[in-house]
Design a protein around this motif. Structure first.
Motif, PDB file in Angstrom:
ATOM      1  N   PRO A 122       0.537  -1.322  -0.088  1.00 52.42           N
ATOM      2  CA  PRO A 122      -0.045  -0.099  -0.086  1.00 52.42           C
ATOM      3  C   PRO A 122       0.715   1.341  -0.128  1.00 52.42           C
ATOM      4  CG  PRO A 122      -0.796  -1.516   1.743  1.00 52.42           C
ATOM      5  CD  PRO A 122       0.617  -2.136   1.353  1.00 52.42           C
ATOM      6  N   GLY A 123       0.485   2.183  -0.987  1.00 49.48           N
ATOM      7  CA  GLY A 123       1.317   3.437  -1.184  1.00 49.48           C
ATOM      8  C   GLY A 123       2.689   3.444  -1.742  1.00 49.48           C
ATOM      9  N   VAL A 124       3.141   2.166  -2.256  1.00 52.00           N
ATOM     10  CA  VAL A 124       4.486   2.176  -2.592  1.00 52.00           C
ATOM     11  C   VAL A 124       4.311   2.449  -4.356  1.00 52.00           C
ATOM     12  CG1 VAL A 124       6.466   0.608  -3.100  1.00 52.00           C
ATOM     13  CG2 VAL A 124       5.322   0.776  -0.591  1.00 52.00           C
ATOM     14  N   GLY A 125       4.930   3.501  -4.554  1.00 57.93           N
ATOM     15  CA  GLY A 125       5.101   3.791  -6.008  1.00 57.93           C
ATOM     16  C   GLY A 125       6.396   3.470  -6.696  1.00 57.93           C
ATOM     17  N   ARG A 126       6.665   3.621  -7.788  1.00 56.28           N
ATOM     18  CA  ARG A 126       7.923   3.177  -8.445  1.00 56.28           C
ATOM     19  C   ARG A 126       9.119   3.962  -7.839  1.00 56.28           C
ATOM     20  NH1 ARG A 126       7.651  -0.465 -12.471  1.00 56.28           N
ATOM     21  NH2 ARG A 126       9.862  -0.120 -12.701  1.00 56.28           N
ATOM     22  N   LYS A 127       8.893   5.188  -7.461  1.00 53.60           N
ATOM     23  CA  LYS A 127       9.774   5.841  -7.056  1.00 53.60           C
ATOM     24  C   LYS A 127      10.349   5.293  -5.451  1.00 53.60           C
ATOM     25  CE  LYS A 127      10.682   9.951  -4.062  1.00 53.60           C
ATOM     26  NZ  LYS A 127      10.170  11.092  -3.214  1.00 53.60           N
ATOM     27  N   THR A 128       9.578   4.943  -4.449  1.00 47.68           N
ATOM     28  CA  THR A 128       9.624   4.097  -3.451  1.00 47.68           C
ATOM     29  C   THR A 128      10.556   2.915  -3.470  1.00 47.68           C
ATOM     30  OG1 THR A 128       8.054   5.359  -2.248  1.00 47.68           O
ATOM     31  CG2 THR A 128       8.676   3.457  -1.208  1.00 47.68           C
ATOM     32  N   ALA A 129       9.873   2.127  -4.555  1.00 44.83           N
ATOM     33  CA  ALA A 129      10.257   0.787  -4.894  1.00 44.83           C
ATOM     34  C   ALA A 129      11.581   0.759  -5.194  1.00 44.83           C
ATOM     35  CB  ALA A 129       9.137   0.130  -5.808  1.00 44.83           C
ATOM     36  N   ASN A 130      12.004   1.741  -6.142  1.00 40.77           N
ATOM     37  CA  ASN A 130      13.283   1.728  -6.888  1.00 40.77           C
ATOM     38  C   ASN A 130      14.317   2.160  -5.926  1.00 40.77           C
ATOM     39  OD1 ASN A 130      13.837   1.534  -9.830  1.00 40.77           O
ATOM     40  ND2 ASN A 130      11.982   2.343  -9.981  1.00 40.77           N
ATOM     41  N   LEU A 131      13.688   3.155  -4.693  1.00 36.83           N
ATOM     42  CA  LEU A 131      14.899   3.610  -3.747  1.00 36.83           C
ATOM     43  C   LEU A 131      15.169   2.507  -2.713  1.00 36.83           C
ATOM     44  CD1 LEU A 131      16.115   6.330  -3.178  1.00 36.83           C
ATOM     45  CD2 LEU A 131      14.339   6.865  -1.605  1.00 36.83           C
ATOM     46  N   VAL A 132      14.022   1.608  -2.407  1.00 39.65           N
ATOM     47  CA  VAL A 132      14.358   0.507  -1.421  1.00 39.65           C
ATOM     48  C   VAL A 132      15.364  -0.519  -1.908  1.00 39.65           C
ATOM     49  CG1 VAL A 132      13.354  -1.748  -0.401  1.00 39.65           C
ATOM     50  CG2 VAL A 132      12.092   0.815  -0.237  1.00 39.65           C
ATOM     51  N   VAL A 133      14.855  -0.772  -3.410  1.00 43.21           N
ATOM     52  CA  VAL A 133      16.101  -1.830  -4.125  1.00 43.21           C
ATOM     53  C   VAL A 133      17.493  -1.432  -4.168  1.00 43.21           C
ATOM     54  CG1 VAL A 133      16.457  -2.821  -6.178  1.00 43.21           C
ATOM     55  CG2 VAL A 133      13.974  -2.814  -5.274  1.00 43.21           C
ATOM     56  N   THR A 134      17.516   0.031  -4.555  1.00 42.53           N
ATOM     57  CA  THR A 134      18.797   0.331  -4.649  1.00 42.53           C
ATOM     58  C   THR A 134      19.613   0.998  -3.429  1.00 42.53           C
ATOM     59  OG1 THR A 134      17.976   2.670  -5.011  1.00 42.53           O
ATOM     60  CG2 THR A 134      18.592   1.292  -6.974  1.00 42.53           C
ATOM     61  N   VAL A 135      19.085   1.591  -2.574  1.00 42.94           N
ATOM     62  CA  VAL A 135      19.682   1.966  -1.392  1.00 42.94           C
ATOM     63  C   VAL A 135      19.456   0.966  -0.068  1.00 42.94           C
ATOM     64  CG1 VAL A 135      19.643   3.691   0.657  1.00 42.94           C
ATOM     65  CG2 VAL A 135      18.846   4.464  -1.704  1.00 42.94           C
ATOM     66  N   GLY A 136      18.592   0.139  -0.049  1.00 42.87           N
ATOM     67  CA  GLY A 136      18.441  -0.910   0.974  1.00 42.87           C
ATOM     68  C   GLY A 136      19.054  -2.003   0.753  1.00 42.87           C
ATOM     69  N   TYR A 137      18.989  -2.494  -0.789  1.00 45.82           N
ATOM     70  CA  TYR A 137      19.567  -3.655  -1.147  1.00 45.82           C
ATOM     71  C   TYR A 137      20.829  -3.522  -2.125  1.00 45.82           C
ATOM     72  CZ  TYR A 137      15.780  -6.168   0.979  1.00 45.82           C
ATOM     73  OH  TYR A 137      14.862  -6.614   2.155  1.00 45.82           O
ATOM     74  N   LYS A 139      20.774  -3.024  -5.251  1.00 47.08           N
ATOM     75  CA  LYS A 139      20.360  -3.766  -6.339  1.00 47.08           C
ATOM     76  C   LYS A 139      20.266  -2.876  -7.425  1.00 47.08           C
ATOM     77  CE  LYS A 139      18.030  -7.404  -6.294  1.00 47.08           C
ATOM     78  NZ  LYS A 139      16.965  -8.430  -6.308  1.00 47.08           N
ATOM     79  N   PRO A 140      20.434  -2.997  -8.798  1.00 45.56           N
ATOM     80  CA  PRO A 140      20.393  -2.114  -9.847  1.00 45.56           C
ATOM     81  C   PRO A 140      18.926  -1.423 -10.130  1.00 45.56           C
ATOM     82  CG  PRO A 140      21.558  -3.853 -10.661  1.00 45.56           C
ATOM     83  CD  PRO A 140      21.222  -4.217  -9.378  1.00 45.56           C
ATOM     84  N   GLY A 141      18.711  -0.236  -9.940  1.00 45.26           N
ATOM     85  CA  GLY A 141      17.548   0.198 -10.149  1.00 45.26           C
ATOM     86  C   GLY A 141      17.481   2.052 -10.396  1.00 45.26           C
ATOM     87  N   ILE A 142      16.608   2.639 -11.008  1.00 45.37           N
ATOM     88  CA  ILE A 142      16.735   3.803 -11.090  1.00 45.37           C
ATOM     89  C   ILE A 142      15.377   4.630 -10.535  1.00 45.37           C
ATOM     90  CG2 ILE A 142      17.005   5.772 -12.752  1.00 45.37           C
ATOM     91  CD1 ILE A 142      18.065   3.802 -14.973  1.00 45.37           C
ATOM     92  N   CYS A 143      16.035   5.417  -9.313  1.00 43.42           N
ATOM     93  CA  CYS A 143      14.813   5.952  -8.778  1.00 43.42           C
ATOM     94  C   CYS A 143      14.484   7.381  -9.295  1.00 43.42           C
ATOM     95  CB  CYS A 143      15.117   6.152  -7.142  1.00 43.42           C
ATOM     96  SG  CYS A 143      13.983   6.965  -6.160  1.00 43.42           S
ATOM     97  N   VAL A 144      13.331   7.702  -9.852  1.00 42.01           N
ATOM     98  CA  VAL A 144      13.157   8.908 -10.477  1.00 42.01           C
ATOM     99  C   VAL A 144      12.018   9.444  -9.725  1.00 42.01           C
ATOM    100  CG1 VAL A 144      12.077   9.911 -12.411  1.00 42.01           C
ATOM    101  CG2 VAL A 144      13.610   7.922 -12.719  1.00 42.01           C
ATOM    102  N   TYR A 182      22.498   7.619  -9.280  1.00 47.20           N
ATOM    103  CA  TYR A 182      21.969   8.715 -10.048  1.00 47.20           C
ATOM    104  C   TYR A 182      21.086   9.624  -9.240  1.00 47.20           C
ATOM    105  CZ  TYR A 182      20.327  10.977 -14.511  1.00 47.20           C
ATOM    106  OH  TYR A 182      20.090  11.935 -15.537  1.00 47.20           O
ATOM    107  N   ASN A 183      19.967   9.016  -8.665  1.00 50.79           N
ATOM    108  CA  ASN A 183      19.245   9.754  -7.519  1.00 50.79           C
ATOM    109  C   ASN A 183      19.974  10.353  -6.415  1.00 50.79           C
ATOM    110  OD1 ASN A 183      17.345   9.533  -5.097  1.00 50.79           O
ATOM    111  ND2 ASN A 183      15.837   9.937  -6.831  1.00 50.79           N
ATOM    112  N   ASP A 184      20.919   9.828  -6.002  1.00 53.88           N
ATOM    113  CA  ASP A 184      21.641  10.440  -5.010  1.00 53.88           C
ATOM    114  C   ASP A 184      22.400  11.798  -5.341  1.00 53.88           C
ATOM    115  OD1 ASP A 184      20.864   8.247  -3.238  1.00 53.88           O
ATOM    116  OD2 ASP A 184      22.772   7.377  -3.496  1.00 53.88           O
ATOM    117  N   LEU A 185      22.898  11.861  -6.632  1.00 47.92           N
ATOM    118  CA  LEU A 185      23.262  13.046  -7.153  1.00 47.92           C
ATOM    119  C   LEU A 185      22.439  14.082  -7.353  1.00 47.92           C
ATOM    120  CD1 LEU A 185      26.281  11.342  -9.444  1.00 47.92           C
ATOM    121  CD2 LEU A 185      26.407  12.126  -7.022  1.00 47.92           C
ATOM    122  N   LEU A 186      21.349  13.616  -8.165  1.00 53.12           N
ATOM    123  CA  LEU A 186      20.730  14.700  -8.806  1.00 53.12           C
ATOM    124  C   LEU A 186      19.576  15.358  -7.525  1.00 53.12           C
ATOM    125  CD1 LEU A 186      21.667  13.459 -11.357  1.00 53.12           C
ATOM    126  CD2 LEU A 186      19.194  13.865 -12.265  1.00 53.12           C
TER     127      LEU A 186
END
Length: 219
Positions: A122-137, A139-144, A182-186
């Motif tokens: 619930p409440g999880v969109g692509r931004k949040t999902a990509n952030l969890v995958v990239t920052v938490g695990y 793993k490759p992903g692009i948080c936009v 990419y997200n961490d920089l932009l």
């Protein structure tokens, strides 16, 4: 921006962002040892909320509960009071409860590490999902988020209309080694220099690469 210039741009940005504070989810990640659960919840709290408010609300909430089982024991009204004044705090408190229940029922209390599974929460969109995958695990992903979408288009690196389209375009052309960072920089670049309205172009070290798409006024 020519495709091959992205290497120089991100190399410059990596030095520039050291002047600015990390985005709140990055701070939570460092302080928690990249705990996917706390990254997930803090990201949910950050939606439509300023970083300082998110940071304070996250600290208060995790002081009470830092795992799904303990969080689920908290009455929803107490979560509401604890995270206030984040945006849509009542809705988010309900989503936090539902997320914790689903994590316990379906995943043994563990946050899934795939975007598709995260999107079922619930409440999880692509931004949040990509952030969890990239920052938490890691793993490759692009948080936009709005910053990544706006700046990637302002540079002329992509030409898209929505964050979802930007993610799809970046997956096709952004070298894979930059996906996680990419997200961490932009984000700090967009918060401090490349603002939505009247960006500080006179202070920017990327002007020779930037097409300034959509920039009507700058400082």
């Amino acid at each position: 921006m020519r495709d091959e210039e992205i290497h120089a741009v991100l190399r410059i940005l990596r030095k520039e962002v050291q002047r600015w504070q990390d985005p709140v989810v990055g701070v939570v990640a460092k302080e928690s040892g990249r705990d996917p659960f706390r990254i997930l919840i803090s990201c949910l709290l950050s939606l439509r909320t300023k970083d300082r408010t998110t940071a304070e609300a996250s600290a208060r909430l995790f002081a009470l509960a830092a795992d799904p089982a303990t969080m689920l024991e908290l009455p929803r009204q107490r979560i509401e009071r604890t995270i206030y004044p984040v945006g849509f705090y009542r809705t988010k408190a309900k989503q936090i409860h539902e997320i914790c229940r689903r994590l316990l029922d379906r995943y043994g209390g563990r946050v899934p590490d795939s975007i598709d599974e995260l999107l079922t929460l619930p409440g999880v969109g692509r931004k949040t999902a990509n952030l969890v995958v990239t920052v938490g695990y890691q793993k490759p992903g692009i948080c936009v988020d709005v910053h990544v979408h706006r700046i990637s288009n302002r540079w002329g690196y992509v030409r898209t209309n929505t964050p979802e389209q930007t993610e799809e375009a970046l997956r096709k052309k952004l070298p894979r080694r930059y996906w996680i960072t990419y997200n961490d920089l932009l984000v700090p670049f967009g918060q401090n220099l490349c603002l939505p309205v009247s960006p500080y172009c006179s202070r920017c070290k990327l002007t020779r690469y930037c097409e300034r798409v959509g920039v009507a006024k700058s400082r």
